[in-house]
Scaffold this active site. Structure first.
Site, mmCIF file in Angstrom:
data_model
loop_
_atom_site.group_PDB
_atom_site.id
_atom_site.type_symbol
_atom_site.label_atom_id
_atom_site.label_comp_id
_atom_site.label_asym_id
_atom_site.label_seq_id
_atom_site.Cartn_x
_atom_site.Cartn_y
_atom_site.Cartn_z
ATOM 1 C CG ASN A 1 -10.990 22.135 9.188
ATOM 2 O OD1 ASN A 1 -10.076 21.810 9.961
ATOM 3 N ND2 ASN A 1 -12.254 21.816 9.263
ATOM 4 C CB THR B 1 -3.064 -3.569 -0.635
ATOM 5 O OG1 THR B 1 -4.184 -3.158 -1.315
ATOM 6 C CG2 THR B 1 -2.064 -4.436 -1.607
ATOM 7 C CG ASP B 2 -8.659 -2.543 3.238
ATOM 8 O OD1 ASP B 2 -8.646 -1.218 2.937
ATOM 9 O OD2 ASP B 2 -9.134 -2.903 4.010
ATOM 10 N NE ARG C 1 -11.957 20.753 15.095
ATOM 11 C CZ ARG C 1 -12.839 21.479 14.007
ATOM 12 N NH1 ARG C 1 -13.283 20.768 13.265
ATOM 13 N NH2 ARG C 1 -12.621 22.742 13.988
ATOM 14 C CE LYS D 1 -4.747 0.372 0.431
ATOM 15 N NZ LYS D 1 -5.268 -0.508 -0.231
ATOM 16 C CB VAL E 1 -11.457 26.751 10.922
ATOM 17 C CG1 VAL E 1 -10.712 27.686 10.018
ATOM 18 C CG2 VAL E 1 -10.984 25.418 10.941
ATOM 19 C CD GLN E 2 -16.208 28.413 10.048
ATOM 20 O OE1 GLN E 2 -15.789 27.628 10.832
ATOM 21 N NE2 GLN E 2 -16.907 27.594 9.130
ATOM 22 C CG HIS F 1 -10.936 17.480 7.490
ATOM 23 N ND1 HIS F 1 -11.916 18.165 8.284
ATOM 24 C CD2 HIS F 1 -11.429 17.779 6.395
ATOM 25 C CE1 HIS F 1 -12.355 19.377 7.569
ATOM 26 N NE2 HIS F 1 -12.399 18.850 6.407
#
Ligand SMILES: O=c1[nH]c(=O)c2[nH]c(=O)[nH]c2[nH]1
Length: 295
Positions: A252, A58-59, A178, A13, A225-226, A254
């Protein structure tokens, strides 16, 4: 009758992107890695006969990248991690004779805020560019718009996103902890020349850092973020008196909580992504000042 040989085969992968955070009390360590796996295995029968028996998908390799990262209980180097991952593949799967692991580490570096190492704030080393856009016309009007682009900032906590509209298309969970990461582009238009462009630039950049990261101890909470973007712009208007209009663009970026095989997510392993990403943009001016355009 033609005969064929299969002198080489391997499968893996590529570009498995992960963020790993180790929390040492309030002090967080974080790395972002791109991991590439490739395994040599006795899988000729897959190529010759279409028989996948015994194949490490590969997963599965991708999930293993995340699981082994989670098992690295202490902050570790890419060498230690790659060795652990390679050994896992060879020791776990009888048909695997060799594991080949390549890891790239992003240059996230702990930010120093007024000389103190930030608890959980990081910047990508040396990526930002300083910019200026000048216009001058026959009437003698000079406009100077200074800025920066590609200032990559990340904090491992003190960020959340809650209270947004929910409907049948909304699956995003509300969170109060987060990773927040962005690559900041900012320009500020001067209404008059500052005493020193270098000092004004330094003050503007520090204003961005202070609003994004907060103080070295504890940081500052961001509900979005705002909201953080608005405070970043306000800091420039407050600290650079000759600035009149601020443009900010903040993707943003993630980092998605990761528990690939149902293991519990403990604010430790994240799927690092760059696309798709949120995109938050605004112009903030002094009252009554026309907004400048992006450049
Ligand atoms: O700070 C955020 N602002 C958003 O507009 C948004 N949208 C989203 O999906 N996550 C977030 N986070």
């Amino acid at each position: 009758m033609a005969s064929y040989a299969l002198p080489l085969h391997h499968h893996g992968k590529s570009k498995v992107r992960l963020g790993r955070v180790w929390r040492d009390g309030n002090v967080h360590h974080m790395v972002e890695w791109d991991v590439y796996t490739m395994i040599d295995s006795d899988m000729e029968h897959a190529f010759l006969n279409g028989d996948n028996t015994g194949m490490t998908a590969t997963d599965t390799q991708k999930n293993t990248v995340y699981v082994i990262a989670q098992r690295m209980a202490q902050k570790c180097t890419i060498e230690q991690y790659a060795i652990a991952l390679a050994q896992h593949f060879v020791r776990t799967y009888p048909l695997v004779s060799k594991a080949k692991i390549y890891v790239e580490q992003k240059p996230w570096t702990r930010v120093q805020q007024t000389g103190a190492p930030h608890d959980h704030g990081f910047a990508l080393q040396g990526t930002e560019l300083r910019t200026v856009y000048v216009t001058y016309d026959k009437a003698g009007t000079l406009d100077v718009t200074a800025g920066l682009k590609d200032l990559s900032l990340l904090k491992t906590t003190q960020s959340g996103y809650e209270g947004f509209l929910r409907d049948q298309f909304t699956v995003l969970p509300e969170v109060n902890d987060r990773i927040m990461a962005s690559t900041v582009t900012c320009t500020w238009k001067y209404s008059a020349p500052p005493p020193c462009y270098d000092a004004a630039y330094a003050a503007a950049k520090q204003g961005l850092l202070d609003a994004f990261l907060g103080p070295a101890r504890g940081g500052v909470y961001s509900p979005s973020v705002q909201y953080t973007l608005y405070n970043m712009a306000k800091n420039i208007l407050d600290r650079v008196p000759q600035s009149e209009s601020i443009f900010l663009n903040m993707p943003n970026l993630h980092f998605i909580p990761c528990n690939p095989v149902g293991s519990t997510f403990n604010n430790d392993v994240y799927v690092a992504t760059s696309e798709p990403h949120g995109n938050i943009e605004a112009v903030i001016t002094r009252q009554g000042i026309a907004p400048h355009c992006k450049l």
